[in-house]
Design an enzyme around this catalytic site. Structure first.
Site, mmCIF file in Angstrom:
data_model
loop_
_atom_site.group_PDB
_atom_site.id
_atom_site.type_symbol
_atom_site.label_atom_id
_atom_site.label_comp_id
_atom_site.label_asym_id
_atom_site.label_seq_id
_atom_site.Cartn_x
_atom_site.Cartn_y
_atom_site.Cartn_z
ATOM 1 N N LYS A 166 1.181 9.537 -1.663
ATOM 2 C CA LYS A 166 1.197 8.966 -0.171
ATOM 3 C C LYS A 166 0.727 10.200 0.708
ATOM 4 O O LYS A 166 0.605 11.135 0.396
ATOM 5 C CB LYS A 166 2.500 8.364 0.225
ATOM 6 C CG LYS A 166 3.008 7.054 -0.763
ATOM 7 C CD LYS A 166 2.113 6.135 -0.410
ATOM 8 C CE LYS A 166 2.143 4.913 -1.753
ATOM 9 N NZ LYS A 166 3.235 4.279 -1.676
HETATM 10 C C1 LIG Z 1 4.260 3.192 -2.502
HETATM 11 C C2 LIG Z 1 4.345 1.822 -1.699
HETATM 12 C C3 LIG Z 1 5.914 1.300 -1.676
HETATM 13 C C4 LIG Z 1 7.105 1.973 -2.651
HETATM 14 O O1 LIG Z 1 7.078 3.156 -2.193
HETATM 15 P P1 LIG Z 1 8.064 3.958 -3.216
HETATM 16 O O2 LIG Z 1 8.421 5.209 -2.132
HETATM 17 O O3 LIG Z 1 7.417 4.593 -4.195
HETATM 18 O O4 LIG Z 1 9.463 3.354 -3.291
HETATM 19 C C5 LIG Z 1 5.922 0.091 -1.182
HETATM 20 N N1 LIG Z 1 5.041 -0.495 -0.268
HETATM 21 C C6 LIG Z 1 3.723 -0.188 -0.503
HETATM 22 C C7 LIG Z 1 2.649 -0.968 0.297
HETATM 23 C C8 LIG Z 1 3.494 1.074 -1.230
HETATM 24 O O5 LIG Z 1 2.190 1.514 -1.420
#
Ligand SMILES: *Cc1c(COP(=O)(O)O)cnc(C)c1O
Length: 404
Positions: A205
């Site tokens: 991210k």
């Molecule tokens: C990555 C992601 C999540 C989950 O995030 P985590 O921190 O891995 O639990 C939820 N929604 C979207 C749209 C994502 O891209």
């Protein structure tokens, strides 16, 4: 603009034989940019002996809250945890329906189910890949409690339209901001429109803590409840357990979860946040380079950022339509992999997954735009870690694969 000169460098026969990059140099999709500051901060946590939830988590909460111009921030160990706790703090449970997009990561939907509610899918706008407010309005019933928009790839959803629908029907908004740390809409920060805004600090991210997440919320009561739920349901005062002013009894006031962030994670996040704008600028540059280089190719490119918004440039997605390219998306992925360029898919639409089909009877055709995008979309590398040469390799590989 990154200088790539793609078409000029794709030529002789040798080029067709050798992959664009060697296998030793495979370009990993979504590689994080970790610097010396993170290493030193982790080491200082390790040496202090304070590994768990402590002063660095509190610092990251403060700094993230200030960056996002939000009243309250609660750190947790993932965006999935953030979404789950937000549903619970919003009072969502059995008998309720929650509307979200069919083009998202499974966690958005799973957390609605974890809260005991029924997820209802709205289709996306085919130009923006974001949830279509008209389809949201069409899916509202007397059981609907909340809307969970996802700011896809970092592009802000139509928050005016969604807020108007929410207001008219008395619904809560819980924003999935997993792609949207830097996103703004008409001058306002993504994650501050809803009662809750949920962020991901997963490795790929825009900022990372390895695993991690954050919840922004509008009032202190919600923030307190989130903290209790994130730590076994122990009363808020239990967090003082993490200070050094002596032993205190704690009391369990509800059946909570183990969703707290560690100082070791926050140690990474503090420095990631300091570099957030610099990394955003680099991704913006790469995104613009791709837009420019691919303009003449027979593939679908992302829409330019909307006026009055700030795009977080989390993903750069192209659409491979076999009718235009004589190539399926999956063949494109295989060929890019042969060129030693890692790519991603964000996402196959939610109803293609067997669990949801079996449990809810969903069919992919029920959300046709999400389904089609899910079949055609590919995400190209967009990490701030990419060098100009890496970007040029991605461009060359795309040309080579499409002209094969
Ligand atoms: C990555 C992601 C999540 C989950 O995030 P985590 O921190 O891995 O639990 C939820 N929604 C979207 C749209 C994502 O891209």
């Amino acid at each position: 603009m990154v200088s790539t000169a793609a078409s000029a460098t794709v030529s002789p026969a040798a080029d067709l034989v050798a992959p664009v990059r060697s296998s030793e140099e495979f370009l990993i999709f979504g590689a994080p940019l970790i610097c010396d500051e993170e290493e030193r901060e982790i080491l200082s946590s390790l040496r202090s002996g304070w590994l768990g939830t402590g002063p660095k988590v509190a610092q990251l909460e403060r700094e993230f809250r200030d960056y996002k111009e939000a009243p309250y921030a609660v750190a947790v160990n993932s965006c999935t945890a953030a979404l789950h706790l937000s549903m619970l703090a919003a009072g969502i449970g059995p008998g309720d329906e929650v509307i979200t997009t069919a083009l998202t990561f499974c966690a958005t939907v799973n957390t609605i189910i974890h809260a005991g509610a029924r997820p209802v899918l709205a289709d996306v706008d085919p130009a923006t890949f974001n949830i279509d407010p008209q389809d949201v309005a069409a899916k509202i019933t007397s059981r609907t409690k909340a809307i969970v928009p996802v700011h896809f790839a970092g592009r802000a959803c139509d928050m005016d339209a969604l807020a108007a629908i929410a207001q008219q029907h008395g619904l809560m908004i819980i924003e999935d901001c997993a792609h949207a740390v830097e996103t703004t809409y008409k001058g306002r920060q993504a994650g501050t429109f809803g009662t809750f805004g949920c962020f991901s600090f997963y490795v790929t991210k825009n900022m990372t803590t390895g695993e991690g997440g954050m919840i922004l919320t509008t009032d202190e009561k919600h923030a307190d409840r989130l903290k209790i739920l994130a730590l076994h349901g122990m009363s808020k005062d239990a967090w003082r357990r993490f200070s050094d002013d002596g032993y205190k009894h704690y009391y369990v006031v509800e059946c909570g979860y183990k969703y707290n962030m560690m100082d070791i994670q926050a140690a990474i996040g503090i420095h990631q946040l300091r570099r957030i704008e610099k990394n955003w600028e680099r991704r913006q540059e790469i995104w613009a380079t791709y837009q420019n280089e691919f303009a003449g190719l027979p593939i679908g490119l992302p829409a330019q950022p909307d006026d009055g918004t700030r795009h977080a440039y989390h993903l750069y997605t192209v659409l491979i339509d076999p009718e235009r390219t004589n190539l399926t998306r999956d063949q494109f992925i295989a060929d890019m992999t042969t060129e030693n360029i890692g790519v991603g898919v964000h996402y196959q639409s939610i109803p293609v997954h067997p669990y949801y089909q079996e449990r809810f009877g969903w069919r992919p055709e029920d959300n046709p735009y999400s389904f089609r995008i899910g079949q055609q979309t590919v995400s190209l590398p967009l990490s701030p870690k990419l060098t100009d040469r890496d970007v040029a390799d991605v461009v060359r590989a795309v040309y080579k694969v499409l002209h094969r």
